[in-house]
Design a protein around this motif. Structure first.
Motif, short mmCIF file in Angstrom:
data_model
loop_
_atom_site.label_atom_id
_atom_site.label_comp_id
_atom_site.label_asym_id
_atom_site.label_seq_id
_atom_site.Cartn_x
_atom_site.Cartn_y
_atom_site.Cartn_z
N SER A 47 73.30 -35.85 48.27
CA SER A 47 73.25 -35.68 46.82
C SER A 47 73.82 -36.90 46.09
O SER A 47 74.95 -37.32 46.35
N GLN A 76 74.39 -23.34 47.37
CA GLN A 76 74.78 -23.65 45.98
C GLN A 76 74.45 -22.52 45.01
O GLN A 76 74.96 -22.48 43.91
N HIS A 77 73.55 -21.61 45.43
CA HIS A 77 73.18 -20.48 44.55
C HIS A 77 73.90 -19.19 44.93
O HIS A 77 73.64 -18.14 44.35
N VAL A 126 75.75 -29.01 43.21
CA VAL A 126 76.86 -29.82 43.71
C VAL A 126 76.83 -31.15 42.96
O VAL A 126 75.78 -31.55 42.46
N GLU A 143 80.31 -31.50 36.59
CA GLU A 143 79.60 -32.71 36.17
C GLU A 143 80.23 -33.96 36.79
O GLU A 143 81.38 -34.31 36.51
N SER A 144 79.43 -34.65 37.62
CA SER A 144 79.98 -35.78 38.39
C SER A 144 80.59 -36.87 37.52
O SER A 144 81.64 -37.43 37.86
N ARG A 169 66.36 -25.87 36.71
CA ARG A 169 66.40 -25.85 38.17
C ARG A 169 65.44 -24.83 38.76
O ARG A 169 64.89 -25.03 39.84
N TRP A 205 62.63 -25.79 41.59
CA TRP A 205 62.40 -25.08 42.86
C TRP A 205 60.99 -24.50 42.93
O TRP A 205 60.34 -24.51 43.98
N1 LIG Z 1 74.51 -33.35 36.18
C1 LIG Z 1 74.96 -32.82 37.44
C2 LIG Z 1 73.79 -32.84 38.40
C3 LIG Z 1 74.10 -32.10 39.68
C4 LIG Z 1 72.87 -32.00 40.57
O1 LIG Z 1 71.73 -32.22 40.12
N2 LIG Z 1 73.06 -31.67 41.84
C5 LIG Z 1 71.96 -31.52 42.76
C6 LIG Z 1 72.16 -32.45 43.95
S1 LIG Z 1 72.25 -34.15 43.42
C7 LIG Z 1 71.91 -30.08 43.30
O2 LIG Z 1 72.92 -29.44 43.47
N3 LIG Z 1 70.67 -29.60 43.59
C8 LIG Z 1 70.48 -28.31 44.20
C9 LIG Z 1 69.79 -27.32 43.28
O3 LIG Z 1 69.45 -27.68 42.13
O4 LIG Z 1 69.57 -26.21 43.73
C10 LIG Z 1 76.13 -33.70 37.96
O5 LIG Z 1 76.10 -34.90 37.71
O6 LIG Z 1 77.07 -33.16 38.58
#
Ligand SMILES: N[C@@H](CCC(=O)N[C@@H](CS)C(=O)NCC(=O)O)C(=O)O
Length: 219
Positions: free
Chosen positions: A10, A39-40, A53, A65-66, A140, A144
């Protein structure tokens, strides 16, 4: 105590790992298996209700938020500093994080092709419905749904790639003065960009990272 809930591939998780390493901070890493949709799960959504994540937990309190996590770490553990000195440059830094985050949809177009898409395409309609029910955000759910049933087309990929290249153009121009995105030093703006640039370099548009195209970004 610092805990980072993250996934290895990620980009957002990579940002926070980079920040923790720059600051030489010890942390406990909890890997969230995106392929198993951890994650869900209800347990994870108690920590991060957004169901994504990474999530940083410091002394029992979660930070989402990262980009915000990186700023939080820099405020809490200021050495070495990762934010510029002036309010103007700090504003510029935050806007870089936003510009890069705004590209997430363009990245998602490529993101899960070789991994989560293979899992999602095997779901029956009933299984897909169950998965969608647990995803907190509309955006999201759509992502998916797309990988499970309507994978991104070649045209959509081309458009997404062109948008990502435009971001590289902006970075290249910004880096002209000092070699960094903001001010005269490595900052959270650069940390936010690195995982995105790596993805573009390694799989999305390697040609764009040649010295005759975006030499400063490639460097
Ligand atoms: N804006 C969020 C984006 C987080 C994000 O998009 N995480 C992705 C991985 S990079 C994730 O968890 N994807 C799994 C999903 O959406 O189910 C951040 O910067 O923390």
């Amino acid at each position: 105590m610092i805990i980072l809930h993250h996934a290895w591939q990620s980009s957002a998780s990579r940002r926070v790992r980079l920040c923790l390493e720059e600051k030489n901070l010890e942390y406990e890493g909890h890997v969230v298996d995106l392929g198993k949709l951890e994650q869900h799960s209800d347990a994870y959504k108690q920590i991060n209700p957004l169901g994504v994540v990474p999530c940083l937990v410091h002394d029992g309190r979660p930070v989402h938020e990262s980009g915000t996590m990186c700023e939080y770490l820099d405020e809490t553990f200021p050495d070495p500093p990762l934010r510029p000195d002036t309010p103007y440059e700090r504003a510029e830094m935050r806007n870089w994080v936003r510009h890069i985050d705004a590209q997430i949809q363009n990245l998602v177009t490529f993101n899960w092709k070789h991994s989560l898409q293979l899992v999602a395409q095997k779901w029956s309609d009933a299984e897909l419905e169950e998965v969608l029910k647990k995803i907190p955000s509309k955006e999201r759910r759509e992502a998916w749904m797309r990988v499970a049933r309507r994978p991104y087309t070649k045209e959509e990929e081309d458009e997404a790639r062109a948008n990502l290249v435009k971001l590289l153009d902006r970075m290249e121009a910004a880096m002209e003065k000092s070699g960094w995105l903001v001010g005269n030093a490595y900052s959270i703006a650069d940390i936010a960009a690195v995982p995105f640039v790596k993805r573009i370099e390694e799989e999305i548009a390697p040609d764009e990272m040649q010295p005759n195209k975006h030499p400063r970004v490639a460097h």
